[in-house]
Structure formats: C-alpha cells, structure tokens
Scaffold this active site. Structure first.
Site, PDB file in Angstrom:
ATOM      1  N   CYS A 102      43.840  43.554  37.239  1.00 56.61           N
ATOM      2  CA  CYS A 102      45.231  43.719  36.825  1.00 56.61           C
ATOM      3  C   CYS A 102      45.297  44.474  35.496  1.00 56.61           C
ATOM      4  CB  CYS A 102      45.937  42.370  36.787  1.00 56.61           C
ATOM      5  SG  CYS A 102      47.735  42.516  36.749  1.00 56.61           S
TER       6      CYS A 102
ATOM      7  N   HIS B 187      44.658  39.808  42.214  1.00 55.17           N
ATOM      8  CA  HIS B 187      43.973  38.795  41.410  1.00 55.17           C
ATOM      9  C   HIS B 187      43.023  37.940  42.238  1.00 55.17           C
ATOM     10  CE1 HIS B 187      46.229  39.094  37.578  1.00 55.17           C
ATOM     11  NE2 HIS B 187      47.207  39.542  38.342  1.00 55.17           N
TER      12      HIS B 187
ATOM     13  N   GLU C 138      40.844  35.939  41.095  1.00 60.15           N
ATOM     14  CA  GLU C 138      40.681  34.631  40.437  1.00 60.15           C
ATOM     15  C   GLU C 138      41.824  33.673  40.768  1.00 60.15           C
ATOM     16  OE1 GLU C 138      41.891  37.232  39.060  1.00 60.15           O
ATOM     17  OE2 GLU C 138      43.462  36.680  37.627  1.00 60.15           O
TER      18      GLU C 138
END
Lengths: 224, 84
Positions: free
Chosen positions: A85, A202, A204
């Site tokens: 990002c 993302h 994560e």
C-alpha cells in the site's frame, strides 16, 4: 529470519504486519525509520499508512528518507523487501519498482475486498500459490491506480514481473473488477529482481484467521 | 549572488487520467459554468540565491527531477525571475 517493519510518521499498518508475520512464525520488529535498520535484518516490510501525510505525492517524502538507502542496499544483496500500500507507493517513488501509484480513477478512497489473480507463481511472494489462483485480499487506498509508460509496461509483462492483477471472483480480468483504473489491472509487481515486490492490496490484513480471510498468508510466507 | 524566485509547475503528462481535475470540472459544470476542459497543476515558488538566472534554473530543475515531479506521470517546467 528477522524482518524489520519500517515505521515512518503516519505509517499505520506496521503493527498489523508484525502480528501477521509473527502468526506465520517469523520474527518481526518495528523499526523507527530514523533509527536505521538493525544489523540482523534479513527481510524488510515497508508497511501501509500515510507517511508524511501523503504530502506532495503518496510515498514521495518517505522515498527520500535515509533509511530507504539502507533498504535499497539490502535489496541489492538479495534480501526480501515487500512494500504494501503506502509501502508500494514508496517503493515506486524510490525507484525500486517501475511505474507509479496515483489517484484512483474514482477519485475516492476505496476500502473493500478485491480479487487478485496470481500471474506469476515463480517468485518468493507467490510460491505458495499456483498461476491463475484467485485470492481475496482487501484494499484500502485513494492512490492505487498503477500508471506506467507503454514501453515500460511492455517490458514489465515481457519480463513476467506482474505478480497480481485485479480480477473478478472467477479470475477474469475485467474493467468492472479493476477497482482503481490501474494500467493492465496491475495490483502488484516485482523490481528488477524478484526479491523486491510491491502491492497495493494488504496481505497482512488477510493472514490472521480471526479476521476472516487468510489468502494473503502466501505472500508473507516469503519471509518464513 | 542575486535573489531569484524559481517557479516550478508540475502537471500530469497528456493522456494520464486526472480524476481530481475531472471531479473539479464536474463541480464547476454543476454550478452552471460552461467550460471545454480543465487541467490541474501544482506550482512551487522557490526563493533562492544564485550567480545568475541559468544557475537558479538549473537548481530548480534538479529539485523537480529529484522530488517535485515524478517522471512516470509528470511533465514540469521552470521559470526564473529576479526577486525584489
């Protein structure tokens, strides 16, 4: 492996990255950018957020910070480096990956789950998948539209450096499934060498089972 | 040394989508204005001292190359004027 997660003023996905990596059994520590990278750094994550308030352009200021020289040096030594990002914006602004991430075609901040098609499974970031696999991973950005000159795009494709493209649930790359108007629906790519990768979605946020999605685990398992 | 103001104007390359300009144009049209097209640009005014205009322009040019513009998406131009 010890992964350094670089925190700038305005980073906000740094703790998420550490938690996701630790869930996968990877040692990870947040490193304040002014402190420089610890000597035992064996991997680097440049996390999401709004470093330097997105002043000038998203990622432009952080890309010029001294710690990025250290990140670049490690990358040249083959150390795995992932920008997510805002980290992806920083990676492009720092010249570690080609192109630029700029204002979404919608001119809006978009926070939603998207589908990604794995374009090249022969990299550390995608080895856990097969080419053509469809992942569901969240995006959260206002400046995620991948822009790149025509020739550079052709080189990117010819060199098989596109990791992911936005697609629909069936894996079809369509205009409707492209959330931000990215050139070639590119959502993630590698640098000159495949130990460096950047992506707007993302991973994560799609690793911990309690968050309801785990398709991003494969990306972070490059550090395992 | 002479005091100069270097003005760096950074704009998107022709053909690069500018969603913010489009949104601004739509808002102007909603207000009843008639217009053909609208482009936006960032303008930086940099006060600096230099031996001559050429040196001032060169330094501003380097600032644009290194930070103010992103060559992937931007064109820029530099104009230098003596500062009172």
């Amino acid at each position: 492996m010890t992964v350094s997660v670089v925190r700038f003023g305005g980073s906000n996905c740094d703790r998420d990255a550490v938690r996701a990596l630790e869930y996968l059994g990877v040692d990870a520590d947040i490193v304040w950018h002014e402190d420089g990278l610890p000597a035992d750094t064996e991997g680097v994550v440049v996390p999401g957020g709004f470093s330097y308030g997105d002043y000038l352009r998203a990622g432009a200021m952080a890309a010029q910070s001294p710690v990025m020289d250290e990140v670049r040096a490690l990358a040249d030594d083959g150390v795995p480096v992932l920008g997510v990002c805002n980290g992806a914006q920083i990676g492009c602004e720092a010249g570690m990956t080609p192109g630029a991430f700029t204002t979404n075609a919608s001119a809006r901040f978009q926070c939603e789950r998207v589908h990604l098609r794995v374009e090249n499974a022969d990299t550390p970031w995608t080895a856990a998948y097969s080419e053509g696999d469809v992942l569901e991973v969240p995006i959260a950005h206002g400046e995620g539209r991948f822009e790149i000159g025509e020739d550079a795009y052709d080189d990117l494709v010819a060199d098989d450096r596109v990791l992911f493209r936005y697609c629909d649930a069936d894996g079809e790359v369509t205009d409707e499934a492209n959330p931000n108007g990215s050139t070639g629906a590119v959502a993630g790519l590698t640098g000159d060498r495949d130990n460096v990768a950047v992506m707007m979605p993302h991973p994560e946020r799609a690793t911990l089972p309690e968050l309801g999605a785990t398709d991003g685990q494969g990306v972070l398992s490059a550090f395992a | 040394m002479t005091a100069y103001t270097a003005t760096v104007t950074v704009r998107l390359k022709r053909g690069v989508l500018d969603p913010e300009a489009e949104t601004t144009q739509q808002a102007l049209e909603r207000l009843g204005f008639e217009l053909g097209d609208l482009r936006s640009a960032d303008r930086f005014e940099i006060d600096l001292d230099a031996d001559d205009e050429h040196e001032a322009a060169e330094r501003a040019d380097e600032m644009a190359e290194r930070l103010l513009a992103n060559p992937t998406i931007h064109d820029y131009d530099v104009a230098v004027e003596p500062r009172e």
